[in-house]
Design an enzyme around this catalytic site. Structure first.
Site, PDB file in Angstrom:
ATOM      1  CG  LEU A   1       7.560 -46.919 123.046  1.00 25.86           C
ATOM      2  CD1 LEU A   1       6.813 -47.745 122.003  1.00 25.86           C
ATOM      3  CD2 LEU A   1       7.432 -47.584 124.404  1.00 25.86           C
ATOM      4  CG  ASP A   2      13.603 -47.716 126.855  1.00 26.69           C
ATOM      5  OD1 ASP A   2      14.048 -46.578 126.639  1.00 26.69           O
ATOM      6  OD2 ASP A   2      13.332 -48.150 127.991  1.00 26.69           O
ATOM      7  N   PRO A   3      14.414 -49.050 122.648  1.00 25.59           N
ATOM      8  CG  PRO A   3      16.585 -48.763 121.823  1.00 25.59           C
ATOM      9  CD  PRO A   3      15.686 -48.383 122.974  1.00 25.59           C
TER      10      PRO A   3
END
Length: 235
Positions: A47-49
């Site tokens: 998951l992206d930051p």
């Protein structure tokens, strides 16, 4: 629980944390609880930051199941800002161009979203973990190098418009492995003869695992203290 034999844990990834940081934190607490120096821990889908939501973490022998979980259908709630783009297609980078939005109506948005349902071709973002000649695309992009990524075939099962407060929209997306919601935001902007970038993203489901099934990273040590843990015998 036996973390060496393998456990599957569900977490709600906190905002601004990398997936790697979550894995490290969970591994640290498990090692500390078991009194061991190392144990296998891995996640089943980055998951992206700047995204939050469902993250499946496997320990010990259960890390062999990671690929199985990666192929599960995923559901997201995404917030898009129309009329502006960024190089990363989200808020990681500053706005680099603006576009008109006066022509966009709810009907136009509904119509554009329908075009993305089914089997589609999607070019991943250059700020992604995709590899180019063995190197991560984001490493090359951050060095200012030109990165060309090939389109990937993926499946979008559902797209639903949840809110339409132009120039902002909120959508629900059910999709296959490999879908970049940031890239979908870019493509929706183009389909509307404008631009768009992601301002919020929550992964609400992976397979049958929903957000309400997840632990918070913060509460994990306390949760761990309440579990019956099988003793690890060092081999």
């Amino acid at each position: 629980m036996n973390f060496k034999e393998g456990e599957v844990l569900y977490f709600d990834k906190p905002l601004k944390w990398t997936s790697f940081a979550v894995v490290n934190k969970i591994r640290y607490h498990i090692c500390r609880k078991l009194g061991v120096k190392k144990i296998k821990v891995g996640h089943a889908g980055t998951l992206d930051p700047l995204a939050t939501g469902v993250m499946i973490i496997c320990t010990g022998k259960a890390t062999k199941r990671i690929e199985e979980f990666q192929y599960h259908t995923k559901e997201y709630i995404a917030t898009l800002q129309l009329g502006a783009t960024t190089p990363s297609f989200d808020l990681e980078k500053e706005i680099d161009a603006t576009y008109p939005t006066e022509h966009i109506t709810r009907e136009l948005v509904e119509e554009a979203l329908q075009r993305f349902i089914g089997r589609i071709e999607q070019i991943p973002p250059v700020f992604s973990a995709c590899k180019v000649d063995g190197k991560r695309a984001y490493d090359l992009a951050r060095k200012g190098e030109d990165v060309e990524l090939k389109a990937k075939t993926l499946i979008i099962d559902e797209i639903e418009l949840l809110e339409c407060n132009l120039p902002e929209i909120k959508i629900r997306v059910v999709c296959s492995k490999g879908t970049y919601i940031r890239a979908l935001a870019r493509d929706i902007g183009e389909a509307l003869n404008s631009g768009a970038h992601l301002t919020g993203l929550i992964r609400t489901r992976v397979g049958d695992v929903r957000l309400e099934d997840c632990l918070s990273v913060e509460s994990f040590p306390e949760w761990l203290d309440q579990q019956e843990i099988e003793e690890v015998i060092n081999e």
